[in-house]
Design an enzyme around this catalytic site. Sequence first.
Site, PDB file in Angstrom:
ATOM      1  CE  LYS A 216     -16.379 -67.070 -77.208  1.00  0.00           C
ATOM      2  NZ  LYS A 216     -17.837 -67.177 -77.157  1.00  0.00           N
ATOM      3  CE  LYS A 269     -15.759 -68.816 -73.740  1.00  0.00           C
ATOM      4  NZ  LYS A 269     -17.078 -68.650 -74.254  1.00  0.00           N
TER       5      LYS A 269
END
Length: 346
Positions: A216, A269
């Site tokens: 992330k 992400k």
Amino acid sequence: MAKPGETFETDRQTLEIEEREMTESMDRPQRLRQNARWRALVRETTVQPSDLVWPLFVKAGSERPTPVTSMPGVEQRCVDDVLELAERAEALGLGGLLLFGIPDHKDERGSSAWDPDGPVPAAIRAIKKATPELLVWADVCLCEYTSHGHCGLLDGERIDGDATLPLLARAAVEYARAGADAVAPSDMFDGRVAHIREALDEEDFSMTPIVSYAVKYASSLYGPFRDAAGSSLVHGDRRSHQMDPANAREALREAWLDSAEDADVLMVKPASYYLDVISAVRRSADRPVAAYQVSGEYSMIKAAAANGWLDERAVAVESLLAIRRAGADCIVTYFAPDVAPWLLEG
Ligand code: PBG
Ligand code: ZN
């Protein structure tokens, strides 16, 4: 384009294109594109409703839905009203839901995150009763629950990831107890997958999978989400725990670590700006890969479409296809309910 008889240079060689070559041995990829049946037969990548996970924002209380201005089509809903969305997801054949909570009480420690009567456990129980087969993932982080908006405990200005791990584990156990089909830690603190796994196993939830936000980035594309989840920061940023957008090799290290800690699914992400990362993780990991098409990716397409500058349907489908082509097995996307019927229509 070169014409027959013409000579042109490439960096490596000089080519003479001959008439015979053009007519007799020209390679013709267009043969397989001449009609829809051929295109369907040789298509390498598909996207199906069952590949998609729909993020929902569940608020405490019983107020009517609140639209999120920066995310057209997205609303914060109370538990009763969220059931209608779960039923829609089930009817569309979506892969599942990802739940975020908006509590009525925030404090320094984010204690509403592990309140068994908080919005997320309550929504999990209600959804699993109404649509038992629909998969429900619960996001695990403290930023929606802390008064300062950080993902963990503060030690002065410093975010103390290590001290936060037991609290994340406690929240994860409560979501598992409520019936979550997976818990999805999104904090990016070192060691949290192992910590959560151990806590789940101790409480007899050894069959509850962990979908880890393994890779992330500290991205600017989360802006609209912070409106939706009410998790804006009072000060500072998330760069001490989320990844530097400049780094790709480090993604493999993060993916490998979470895999070693027994994360069941590895999530990357954001998605569209990080297709190289999805592809690299796909090639090196031994676990399914999920990708999160985040709020900014959604809102950019929505905004352009609202202005008549882009065809929303075509661009949304193309964006999901690109994420699948890069190697994601499943995609978390706010477009899920809208694109599902389009995907089935083809
Ligand atoms: C919470 C969390 C965030 C997102 C998912 N979980 C926000 C953040 O890390 O700042 C972003 C999702 C989106 O932008 O759609 N840690
Ligand atoms: Zn967070």
